[in-house]
Design a protein around this motif. Structure first.
Motif, PDB file in Angstrom:
ATOM      1  N   LEU A 124      19.901 -44.309  48.222  1.00  0.00           N
ATOM      2  CA  LEU A 124      20.079 -44.555  46.794  1.00  0.00           C
ATOM      3  C   LEU A 124      21.196 -45.549  46.502  1.00  0.00           C
ATOM      4  O   LEU A 124      21.294 -46.046  45.374  1.00  0.00           O
ATOM      5  CB  LEU A 124      20.368 -43.233  46.071  1.00  0.00           C
ATOM      6  CG  LEU A 124      19.273 -42.172  46.145  1.00  0.00           C
ATOM      7  CD1 LEU A 124      19.656 -40.960  45.308  1.00  0.00           C
ATOM      8  CD2 LEU A 124      17.926 -42.726  45.696  1.00  0.00           C
ATOM      9  N   VAL A 125      22.008 -45.850  47.496  1.00  0.00           N
ATOM     10  CA  VAL A 125      23.083 -46.816  47.270  1.00  0.00           C
ATOM     11  C   VAL A 125      22.519 -48.211  47.020  1.00  0.00           C
ATOM     12  O   VAL A 125      23.226 -49.096  46.536  1.00  0.00           O
ATOM     13  CB  VAL A 125      24.058 -46.833  48.472  1.00  0.00           C
ATOM     14  CG1 VAL A 125      23.428 -47.469  49.700  1.00  0.00           C
ATOM     15  CG2 VAL A 125      25.372 -47.523  48.109  1.00  0.00           C
ATOM     16  N   TRP A 126      21.224 -48.404  47.306  1.00  0.00           N
ATOM     17  CA  TRP A 126      20.578 -49.693  47.038  1.00  0.00           C
ATOM     18  C   TRP A 126      19.742 -49.678  45.767  1.00  0.00           C
ATOM     19  O   TRP A 126      19.026 -50.635  45.495  1.00  0.00           O
ATOM     20  CB  TRP A 126      19.716 -50.101  48.231  1.00  0.00           C
ATOM     21  CG  TRP A 126      20.544 -50.460  49.420  1.00  0.00           C
ATOM     22  CD1 TRP A 126      21.240 -51.622  49.626  1.00  0.00           C
ATOM     23  CD2 TRP A 126      20.797 -49.648  50.572  1.00  0.00           C
ATOM     24  NE1 TRP A 126      21.906 -51.588  50.821  1.00  0.00           N
ATOM     25  CE2 TRP A 126      21.647 -50.379  51.438  1.00  0.00           C
ATOM     26  CE3 TRP A 126      20.383 -48.377  50.971  1.00  0.00           C
ATOM     27  CZ2 TRP A 126      22.081 -49.888  52.656  1.00  0.00           C
ATOM     28  CZ3 TRP A 126      20.822 -47.874  52.180  1.00  0.00           C
ATOM     29  CH2 TRP A 126      21.668 -48.624  53.020  1.00  0.00           C
ATOM     30  N   THR A 127      19.819 -48.608  45.002  1.00  0.00           N
ATOM     31  CA  THR A 127      19.046 -48.531  43.762  1.00  0.00           C
ATOM     32  C   THR A 127      19.831 -49.155  42.614  1.00  0.00           C
ATOM     33  O   THR A 127      20.958 -48.752  42.342  1.00  0.00           O
ATOM     34  CB  THR A 127      18.705 -47.063  43.433  1.00  0.00           C
ATOM     35  OG1 THR A 127      17.877 -46.518  44.470  1.00  0.00           O
ATOM     36  CG2 THR A 127      17.952 -46.971  42.113  1.00  0.00           C
ATOM     37  N   ASP A 128      19.217 -50.117  41.961  1.00  0.00           N
ATOM     38  CA  ASP A 128      19.894 -50.816  40.866  1.00  0.00           C
ATOM     39  C   ASP A 128      19.044 -50.851  39.599  1.00  0.00           C
ATOM     40  O   ASP A 128      19.320 -51.635  38.681  1.00  0.00           O
ATOM     41  CB  ASP A 128      20.248 -52.247  41.275  1.00  0.00           C
ATOM     42  CG  ASP A 128      19.007 -53.075  41.628  1.00  0.00           C
ATOM     43  OD1 ASP A 128      17.898 -52.520  41.615  1.00  0.00           O
ATOM     44  OD2 ASP A 128      19.163 -54.277  41.914  1.00  0.00           O
ATOM     45  N   SER A 129      18.034 -49.991  39.536  1.00  0.00           N
ATOM     46  CA  SER A 129      17.099 -50.072  38.405  1.00  0.00           C
ATOM     47  C   SER A 129      16.899 -48.727  37.717  1.00  0.00           C
ATOM     48  O   SER A 129      15.896 -48.513  37.058  1.00  0.00           O
ATOM     49  CB  SER A 129      15.740 -50.584  38.901  1.00  0.00           C
ATOM     50  OG  SER A 129      15.220 -49.707  39.902  1.00  0.00           O
ATOM     51  N   GLY A 130      17.844 -47.824  37.878  1.00  0.00           N
ATOM     52  CA  GLY A 130      17.742 -46.540  37.213  1.00  0.00           C
ATOM     53  C   GLY A 130      17.288 -45.430  38.134  1.00  0.00           C
ATOM     54  O   GLY A 130      16.750 -45.666  39.222  1.00  0.00           O
ATOM     55  N   PHE A 131      17.513 -44.193  37.680  1.00  0.00           N
ATOM     56  CA  PHE A 131      17.190 -43.009  38.472  1.00  0.00           C
ATOM     57  C   PHE A 131      16.260 -42.096  37.678  1.00  0.00           C
ATOM     58  O   PHE A 131      16.035 -42.299  36.494  1.00  0.00           O
ATOM     59  CB  PHE A 131      18.475 -42.291  38.872  1.00  0.00           C
ATOM     60  CG  PHE A 131      19.344 -43.131  39.777  1.00  0.00           C
ATOM     61  CD1 PHE A 131      19.207 -43.061  41.151  1.00  0.00           C
ATOM     62  CD2 PHE A 131      20.242 -44.035  39.246  1.00  0.00           C
ATOM     63  CE1 PHE A 131      19.979 -43.854  41.988  1.00  0.00           C
ATOM     64  CE2 PHE A 131      21.024 -44.828  40.068  1.00  0.00           C
ATOM     65  CZ  PHE A 131      20.884 -44.730  41.454  1.00  0.00           C
ATOM     66  N   PHE A 132      15.749 -41.087  38.340  1.00  0.00           N
ATOM     67  CA  PHE A 132      14.621 -40.272  37.882  1.00  0.00           C
ATOM     68  C   PHE A 132      13.341 -41.101  38.027  1.00  0.00           C
ATOM     69  O   PHE A 132      13.372 -42.312  38.243  1.00  0.00           O
ATOM     70  CB  PHE A 132      14.788 -39.774  36.443  1.00  0.00           C
ATOM     71  CG  PHE A 132      15.974 -38.888  36.231  1.00  0.00           C
ATOM     72  CD1 PHE A 132      16.119 -37.723  36.972  1.00  0.00           C
ATOM     73  CD2 PHE A 132      16.934 -39.210  35.293  1.00  0.00           C
ATOM     74  CE1 PHE A 132      17.225 -36.896  36.768  1.00  0.00           C
ATOM     75  CE2 PHE A 132      18.036 -38.396  35.093  1.00  0.00           C
ATOM     76  CZ  PHE A 132      18.171 -37.230  35.837  1.00  0.00           C
ATOM     77  N   TRP A 133      12.216 -40.431  37.882  1.00  0.00           N
ATOM     78  CA  TRP A 133      10.928 -41.097  38.064  1.00  0.00           C
ATOM     79  C   TRP A 133      10.708 -42.208  37.035  1.00  0.00           C
ATOM     80  O   TRP A 133       9.955 -43.151  37.284  1.00  0.00           O
ATOM     81  CB  TRP A 133       9.792 -40.079  37.971  1.00  0.00           C
ATOM     82  CG  TRP A 133       9.624 -39.239  39.207  1.00  0.00           C
ATOM     83  CD1 TRP A 133      10.013 -37.941  39.383  1.00  0.00           C
ATOM     84  CD2 TRP A 133       9.003 -39.635  40.429  1.00  0.00           C
ATOM     85  NE1 TRP A 133       9.679 -37.506  40.652  1.00  0.00           N
ATOM     86  CE2 TRP A 133       9.049 -38.527  41.311  1.00  0.00           C
ATOM     87  CE3 TRP A 133       8.401 -40.817  40.872  1.00  0.00           C
ATOM     88  CZ2 TRP A 133       8.531 -38.563  42.606  1.00  0.00           C
ATOM     89  CZ3 TRP A 133       7.882 -40.867  42.158  1.00  0.00           C
ATOM     90  CH2 TRP A 133       7.951 -39.745  43.015  1.00  0.00           C
ATOM     91  N   ASP A 134      11.365 -42.102  35.886  1.00  0.00           N
ATOM     92  CA  ASP A 134      11.167 -43.126  34.851  1.00  0.00           C
ATOM     93  C   ASP A 134      12.396 -43.986  34.623  1.00  0.00           C
ATOM     94  O   ASP A 134      12.427 -44.791  33.700  1.00  0.00           O
ATOM     95  CB  ASP A 134      10.726 -42.490  33.534  1.00  0.00           C
ATOM     96  CG  ASP A 134      11.744 -41.476  32.996  1.00  0.00           C
ATOM     97  OD1 ASP A 134      12.883 -41.430  33.508  1.00  0.00           O
ATOM     98  OD2 ASP A 134      11.389 -40.727  32.067  1.00  0.00           O
ATOM     99  N   ARG A 246      11.149 -50.424  41.655  1.00  0.00           N
ATOM    100  CA  ARG A 246      10.672 -50.751  40.325  1.00  0.00           C
ATOM    101  C   ARG A 246       9.609 -49.740  39.906  1.00  0.00           C
ATOM    102  O   ARG A 246       9.364 -48.765  40.603  1.00  0.00           O
ATOM    103  CB  ARG A 246      10.121 -52.187  40.288  1.00  0.00           C
ATOM    104  CG  ARG A 246      11.175 -53.268  40.558  1.00  0.00           C
ATOM    105  CD  ARG A 246      12.294 -53.208  39.523  1.00  0.00           C
ATOM    106  NE  ARG A 246      13.280 -54.285  39.693  1.00  0.00           N
ATOM    107  CZ  ARG A 246      14.429 -54.157  40.334  1.00  0.00           C
ATOM    108  NH1 ARG A 246      14.749 -53.013  40.919  1.00  0.00           N
ATOM    109  NH2 ARG A 246      15.277 -55.167  40.407  1.00  0.00           N
ATOM    110  N   TYR A 247       8.968 -49.994  38.764  1.00  0.00           N
ATOM    111  CA  TYR A 247       8.075 -49.019  38.149  1.00  0.00           C
ATOM    112  C   TYR A 247       6.668 -49.603  38.016  1.00  0.00           C
ATOM    113  O   TYR A 247       6.506 -50.743  37.573  1.00  0.00           O
ATOM    114  CB  TYR A 247       8.623 -48.609  36.774  1.00  0.00           C
ATOM    115  CG  TYR A 247      10.044 -48.103  36.863  1.00  0.00           C
ATOM    116  CD1 TYR A 247      10.305 -46.753  37.052  1.00  0.00           C
ATOM    117  CD2 TYR A 247      11.113 -48.994  36.816  1.00  0.00           C
ATOM    118  CE1 TYR A 247      11.611 -46.293  37.165  1.00  0.00           C
ATOM    119  CE2 TYR A 247      12.417 -48.542  36.939  1.00  0.00           C
ATOM    120  CZ  TYR A 247      12.656 -47.192  37.117  1.00  0.00           C
ATOM    121  OH  TYR A 247      13.948 -46.749  37.249  1.00  0.00           O
TER     122      TYR A 247
END
Length: 369
Positions: A124-134, A246-247
């Protein structure tokens, strides 16, 4: 909130300066920190392959060894729940890549099933687009408050939580080492975020092949599967993280309703209000996918075979279905033969990181003490 021991701070500081007894006491505290496995003054350093992206820093919450270790203790701490029986780890098990194996968890404080599947937690340290499924939370710090307070998850009131933590000397010490303050709700969120950012999976058989350590780590079928995954799935499950973070609307449904009155089935649209995001949910990583069933945001697909069958013949055409899931002839779905599916599954097995799944640095500290 100010902890119940606030008045002791200046007294202890003075005693540590003028009293040799207090100097010995302070030295014992430092020794205790070292004994439980970390240096309280050191920043946390990631050890990841060179082919991984650079970890994303959070300047407002810099990672330290003390903060990560406090977060690990809190992650497994049932005192963070209203009934003192539920922890973050109740829904996030290390041996399942920090997922829980349930379609919709009912292990929270109320016993009622949640409306979304518990996602895996790693990289998750590479997540830059928000958390949770949405993507409803912008960072891990704010994300922590939702399960802590949700009446069906942990259902804790922050004043009660901080009083509980402040009554335990070890937590008082650990908060001082991590944040130079008594236990607070903000400190809890920051520590949990630091621990979750430290959880990295990067040592699967694929990685040993990728690093050149074991050219035979992938068999012929898995190598064919690797190429197929890159060709057929790589537009969303991209890069070494095997997700674009992304989504996408992957054609699970053709229509969308709001039976819950919280718009949980609307996906990313609930947050963005962009019609193109209707029914779009975050792309999960393919890493450790073979140990993190069931699948999708609502856990509706119980096996990896069902996942492939969905993409082969179950994609629902619709206004919001991602155009990448249409073939050149306009037919929805991904064209795959049975043999190709077998090869791709062989490759997905090579993404199971058993070192990560059994890493003592991520394990329950209360079972190892």
């Amino acid at each position: 909130m100010i902890g119940i021991d606030w008045w002791l701070k200046p007294v202890l500081a003075l005693l540590c300066v003028v009293s040799s007894f207090a100097q010995i006491s302070c030295a014992k505290e430092e020794t205790y920190a070292e004994d439980i496995g970390y240096n309280i003054d050191q920043p946390y350093v990631f050890k990841v392959p060179k082919y991984f992206p650079e970890p994303i820093e959070m300047p407002s919450n810099p990672m330290t060894q003390a903060g990560v270790e406090l977060g690990r203790h809190l992650f497994y701490e049932p005192l963070l729940s209203g009934n003192k029986k539920v922890s973050c780890a109740t829904c996030h098990h290390p041996d399942k890549a920090f997922s829980d194996g349930l379609v919709l968890s009912n292990t929270g404080i109320s016993g009622r099933p949640l409306e979304r599947h518990s996602p895996a937690i790693f990289n998750l340290v590479w997540t830059d687009s928000g958390f949770f499924w949405d993507g409803g939370s912008t960072n891990l710090e704010s994300q922590a408050f939702a399960p802590l307070t949700h009446p069906d998850e942990m259902g804790i009131h922050f004043p009660e939580m901080t009083v509980r933590l402040a009554s335990i000397p070890q937590y008082v010490d650990m908060f001082q080492w991590a944040f130079k303050e008594s236990p607070t709700a903000v400190g809890v969120a920051k520590a949990l975020a630091q621990f979750q950012r430290s959880v990295v999976s990067a040592d699967a058989p694929y990685d040993r092949y990728r690093r050149g350590e074991n050219p035979l780590a992938l068999g012929h079928s898995a190598l064919r599967g690797l190429r197929l995954v890159q060709q057929k799935c790589g537009s969303c499950h991209s890069g070494e993280l095997f997700t674009d973070n992304r989504y996408h609307n992957n054609g699970l449904d053709s229509s969308f309703t709001d039976d819950s009155h919280e718009e949980v089935y609307f996906g990313r649209y609930r947050i963005s209000r962009n019609p193109a995001d209707m029914g779009a949910f975050k792309t999960p990583s393919l890493r450790n996918v073979m140990v993190s069933a069931p699948y999708m945001h609502d856990g509706r697909l119980t096996s990896i075979v069902e996942v492939f069958e969905h993409y082969r013949s179950g994609v629902q055409p619709g206004t919001y279905t991602d155009r990448r899931l249409y073939q050149a002839n306009g037919r929805p779905g991904i064209a795959l033969t049975d043999e190709e599916v077998r090869d791709m599954i062989a490759f997905l097995h090579s993404l199971t990181d058993n070192i990560f799944l059994n890493n003592p640095q991520y394990a329950n500290p209360y079972k190892t003490q």
